[in-house]
Design an enzyme around this catalytic site. Structure first.
Site, PDB file in Angstrom:
ATOM      1  N   ARG A  39      -8.361   2.063   8.471  1.00 26.47           N
ATOM      2  CA  ARG A  39      -8.290   1.253   7.422  1.00 26.47           C
ATOM      3  C   ARG A  39      -9.278   1.156   6.449  1.00 26.47           C
ATOM      4  O   ARG A  39      -9.391   0.992   5.299  1.00 26.47           O
ATOM      5  CB  ARG A  39      -7.733   0.008   7.769  1.00 26.47           C
ATOM      6  CG  ARG A  39      -6.595   0.097   8.372  1.00 26.47           C
ATOM      7  CD  ARG A  39      -6.240  -1.743   8.396  1.00 26.47           C
ATOM      8  NE  ARG A  39      -5.010  -1.943   9.348  1.00 26.47           N
ATOM      9  CZ  ARG A  39      -3.862  -1.910   8.997  1.00 26.47           C
ATOM     10  NH1 ARG A  39      -3.559  -1.498   7.989  1.00 26.47           N
ATOM     11  NH2 ARG A  39      -2.878  -2.239   9.852  1.00 26.47           N
ATOM     12  N   ASP A  47      -3.640   2.940   8.186  1.00 26.43           N
ATOM     13  CA  ASP A  47      -4.231   3.034   9.447  1.00 26.43           C
ATOM     14  C   ASP A  47      -3.583   3.888  10.547  1.00 26.43           C
ATOM     15  O   ASP A  47      -2.449   4.289  10.225  1.00 26.43           O
ATOM     16  CB  ASP A  47      -4.083   1.459  10.116  1.00 26.43           C
ATOM     17  CG  ASP A  47      -2.971   1.055  10.709  1.00 26.43           C
ATOM     18  OD1 ASP A  47      -2.721   1.135  11.799  1.00 26.43           O
ATOM     19  OD2 ASP A  47      -2.041   0.915   9.918  1.00 26.43           O
ATOM     20  N   ASP A  76       0.624  -1.076   0.004  1.00 28.82           N
ATOM     21  CA  ASP A  76      -0.009   0.072   0.026  1.00 28.82           C
ATOM     22  C   ASP A  76       0.808   1.232   0.066  1.00 28.82           C
ATOM     23  O   ASP A  76       0.496   2.367  -0.682  1.00 28.82           O
ATOM     24  CB  ASP A  76      -0.930   0.105   1.079  1.00 28.82           C
ATOM     25  CG  ASP A  76      -0.089  -0.219   2.714  1.00 28.82           C
ATOM     26  OD1 ASP A  76       0.815  -0.409   2.742  1.00 28.82           O
ATOM     27  OD2 ASP A  76      -0.910   0.142   3.319  1.00 28.82           O
ATOM     28  N   LYS A 108       6.182   7.996  -0.446  1.00 32.73           N
ATOM     29  CA  LYS A 108       6.582   9.345  -0.018  1.00 32.73           C
ATOM     30  C   LYS A 108       8.047   9.485  -0.411  1.00 32.73           C
ATOM     31  O   LYS A 108       8.957   9.210   0.504  1.00 32.73           O
ATOM     32  CB  LYS A 108       6.365   9.579   1.527  1.00 32.73           C
ATOM     33  CG  LYS A 108       5.013   9.148   1.774  1.00 32.73           C
ATOM     34  CD  LYS A 108       4.840   9.503   3.238  1.00 32.73           C
ATOM     35  CE  LYS A 108       3.400   9.261   3.781  1.00 32.73           C
ATOM     36  NZ  LYS A 108       3.318   9.241   5.143  1.00 32.73           N
ATOM     37  N   PHE A 134       1.070  12.426   7.433  1.00 33.88           N
ATOM     38  CA  PHE A 134       0.317  11.175   7.739  1.00 33.88           C
ATOM     39  C   PHE A 134      -0.864  10.812   7.210  1.00 33.88           C
ATOM     40  O   PHE A 134      -1.564  11.779   7.442  1.00 33.88           O
ATOM     41  CB  PHE A 134       0.693  11.078   9.382  1.00 33.88           C
ATOM     42  CG  PHE A 134       0.094   9.649   9.733  1.00 33.88           C
ATOM     43  CD1 PHE A 134       1.162   8.836   9.747  1.00 33.88           C
ATOM     44  CD2 PHE A 134      -1.136   9.282  10.115  1.00 33.88           C
ATOM     45  CE1 PHE A 134       0.755   7.390  10.531  1.00 33.88           C
ATOM     46  CE2 PHE A 134      -1.452   8.110  11.000  1.00 33.88           C
ATOM     47  CZ  PHE A 134      -0.485   7.045  10.913  1.00 33.88           C
ATOM     48  N   VAL A 135      -1.306   9.640   6.603  1.00 35.10           N
ATOM     49  CA  VAL A 135      -2.472   9.267   5.760  1.00 35.10           C
ATOM     50  C   VAL A 135      -3.075   7.994   6.413  1.00 35.10           C
ATOM     51  O   VAL A 135      -2.576   7.350   7.129  1.00 35.10           O
ATOM     52  CB  VAL A 135      -2.457   9.290   4.472  1.00 35.10           C
ATOM     53  CG1 VAL A 135      -1.788  10.727   3.895  1.00 35.10           C
ATOM     54  CG2 VAL A 135      -1.116   8.367   4.122  1.00 35.10           C
ATOM     55  N   ASP A 159       7.187   4.330   2.458  1.00 36.29           N
ATOM     56  CA  ASP A 159       7.674   5.759   2.909  1.00 36.29           C
ATOM     57  C   ASP A 159       8.958   5.551   3.097  1.00 36.29           C
ATOM     58  O   ASP A 159       9.961   5.899   2.194  1.00 36.29           O
ATOM     59  CB  ASP A 159       6.802   6.077   4.031  1.00 36.29           C
ATOM     60  CG  ASP A 159       6.594   5.423   5.281  1.00 36.29           C
ATOM     61  OD1 ASP A 159       7.406   4.299   5.251  1.00 36.29           O
ATOM     62  OD2 ASP A 159       5.622   5.691   6.073  1.00 36.29           O
TER      63      ASP A 159
END
Length: 174
Positions: free
Chosen positions: A165, A159, A100, A131, A152-153, A103
């Protein structure tokens, strides 16, 4: 939107995410036609992405899951813990890893070293999001859906301490 103790704002719509997922799946489907790939899903986060992704594929697939943890709350712990190991039947297979978010790249770098021990024919990384501003390891993402700023997502499998989620869009917090 409130998730635990933080306010989040919509960043990427559910429709936009589906467009990205469909595009990624079409490209991978075309590139792996006739190669009998073994799809591995990085759990827990990538399960929603993977479920949508595989429904766009036009060939029969083999699917497995792996799980590595490196986050606690909103921050990386700096250490990686294998929770669900790599299936041993990836030897001599073209492995397509569905992730998913890449980063920092720390977990992915660790995973790629681990899976190499099982001697797959190839390993291809498909990541819905990345990212690049915080990517500090040398991780090659072969198919990338979308680059994100260092926010932060949550949502679409991502989550905050296990929560959020289930949202179909992507949300960010400052």
């Amino acid at each position: 939107m409130l998730v635990k103790d933080r306010d989040f704002k919509e960043f990427v719509s559910a429709d936009e995410i589906q467009t990205i997922v469909k595009r990624l799946a079409a490209k991978v489907d075309s590139d792996f036609e006739g190669k009998n790939p073994y799809y591995l899903v990085m759990m827990n986060g990538a399960f929603i992405f993977a479920a949508d992704f595989v429904r766009y594929l036009n060939h029969s697939i083999t699917l497995g899951c792996v799980k590595y943890t490196s986050y606690e709350g909103m921050h990386s712990t700096g250490s990686i813990t294998p929770v669900l190991p790599i299936p041993t039947n990836v030897k001599d297979r073209n492995v397509v890893l569905l992730e998913d978010m890449v980063d920092t790249g720390q977990t992915m770098e660790f995973f790629l070293k681990e899976i190499a021990k099982f001697q797959p024919k190839s390993v291809t990384v498909v990541s819905l999001f990345s990212k690049p501003d915080v990517l500090n390891n040398r991780v090659k993402i072969d198919y990338l859906g979308m680059s994100l700023p260092n926010k932060f997502v949550v949502g679409y499998g991502l989550d905050y301490d296990g929560c959020g989620r289930n949202f179909p869009a992507l949300y960010y917090t400052e």
